[in-house]
Design an enzyme around this catalytic site. Structure first.
Site, PDB file in Angstrom:
ATOM      1  N   SER A 158       0.851  -1.180   0.000  1.00  0.00           N
ATOM      2  CA  SER A 158       0.000   0.000   0.000  1.00  0.00           C
ATOM      3  C   SER A 158       0.890   1.233   0.000  1.00  0.00           C
ATOM      4  O   SER A 158       2.085   1.156   0.322  1.00  0.00           O
ATOM      5  CB  SER A 158      -0.882  -0.004   1.262  1.00  0.00           C
ATOM      6  OG  SER A 158      -1.481   1.253   1.489  1.00  0.00           O
TER       7      SER A 158
ATOM      8  N   TYR B  56      -1.295  -0.695  11.035  1.00  0.00           N
ATOM      9  CA  TYR B  56      -1.454  -1.041   9.624  1.00  0.00           C
ATOM     10  C   TYR B  56      -0.218  -0.660   8.821  1.00  0.00           C
ATOM     11  O   TYR B  56       0.338  -1.480   8.073  1.00  0.00           O
ATOM     12  CB  TYR B  56      -2.690  -0.341   9.052  1.00  0.00           C
ATOM     13  CG  TYR B  56      -2.903  -0.600   7.577  1.00  0.00           C
ATOM     14  CD1 TYR B  56      -3.235  -1.874   7.120  1.00  0.00           C
ATOM     15  CD2 TYR B  56      -2.788   0.422   6.638  1.00  0.00           C
ATOM     16  CE1 TYR B  56      -3.430  -2.119   5.769  1.00  0.00           C
ATOM     17  CE2 TYR B  56      -2.986   0.185   5.291  1.00  0.00           C
ATOM     18  CZ  TYR B  56      -3.307  -1.082   4.858  1.00  0.00           C
ATOM     19  OH  TYR B  56      -3.492  -1.321   3.514  1.00  0.00           O
TER      20      TYR B  56
END
Length: 274
Positions: free
Chosen positions: A133, A146
């Site tokens: 990501s 995360y």
């Protein structure tokens, strides 16, 4: 010529589902997996072979890998897509939730990669695609667990890429920005696990208001766009090490070069807006 075979994790929705369909369209043999087989029944109708696989369970991984090798003799590509986002301030995120985040986003890809590498080394061919990501390049307040998991996945992929290059194996990091999926629905559910003290309410205000995580903001891309880049990387003779997907991801790559003090001031300003 026998079709190439790909194993994809986390196919119940979003990028995983789109990737499975994209590979089928390119006439690959696709093993689409998810924790709950009921969630991927429609992919079976589309031409995928289905399997139950929880990336936190080594027995599941070994069973599916052995099955593919028994049925096809080869695994040409794996797509480590299964994952989710645990958001919340570091102080208010229980350690159990951080461990769970890393178990799925980091240890899961590690388990599957270790299971397929002996086969790929024997074949002297294969592609490992890890879904990272933009959050694997730039961290932000409330994204510690995360972002940490994605940073770890990036570091491990960088090491792995050099380790397996002599064996003819490629490793690719696909780095989307916001994607039009149900990611925020899961993220909102996970943030409820926070042990709120009242010290970080500005984070929750910004989190609840922003549409960036939901993929509805400017620069968001569709799962199909990400899937197309995944298939291209799997099909390339020599794929790039990183594939940023969408303008936010491309900007995030450049954001790493912004001085820390400037980035911190920006996040402080955003926090005050909350």
């Amino acid at each position: 010529m026998q079709p190439k075979t790909v194993l994809i994790t986390g196919c119940s929705s979003g990028i995983g589902r789109a990737a499975a369909l994209a590979f089928v369209e390119e006439e690959w043999t696709v093993y689409a997996t998810a924790r709950n087989p009921a969630d991927i029944e429609s992919l079976g109708d589309a031409g995928c072979t289905l399997a139950t696989l929880d990336v936190t369970k080594q027995a599941d991984i070994d069973r599916v890998v052995d099955r593919i090798l028994d049925e096809h003799g080869t695994i040409d590509c794996i797509v480590n897509n299964a994952g989710y986002g645990q958001f919340g301030p570091i102080e208010e995120t229980p350690i159990e939730q951080v461990e769970k985040q890393f178990d799925v986003n980091v240890y899961g890809p590690h388990r599957l990669t270790r299971a397929v590498l002996p086969h790929m080394r024997r074949e002297e061919d294969g592609t490992i695609i890890n879904l990272s990501s933009v959050a694997g390049r730039v961290s932000f307040p409330g994204g510690g667990p995360y972002c940490g998991s994605k940073f770890a996945l990036e570091a491990m992929s960088d090491a792995l890429r050099s380790e397996v290059e002599p064996h003819g194996i490629d490793v690719v990091l696909v780095e989307p920005g916001p994607v039009k999926t149900e990611f925020k629905v899961r993220a909102e559910k996970e943030v409820e696990n926070s042990e709120r003290s009242g010290a970080y309410e500005s984070f929750y205000s910004v989190f609840e208001d922003t549409q960036m995580i939901a993929g509805d903001g400017p620069g968001s891309v569709t799962p199909e766009r990400v899937a197309a880049d995944i298939v291209n990387a799997a099909s390339a003779t020599k794929p790039p090490a990183r594939v940023p997907v969408g303008p936010v991801a491309q900007a995030g790559t450049l954001a790493r070069f912004i001085p820390d003090v400037a980035r911190d001031k920006f996040f402080s300003f955003v926090s005050r807006l909350g």
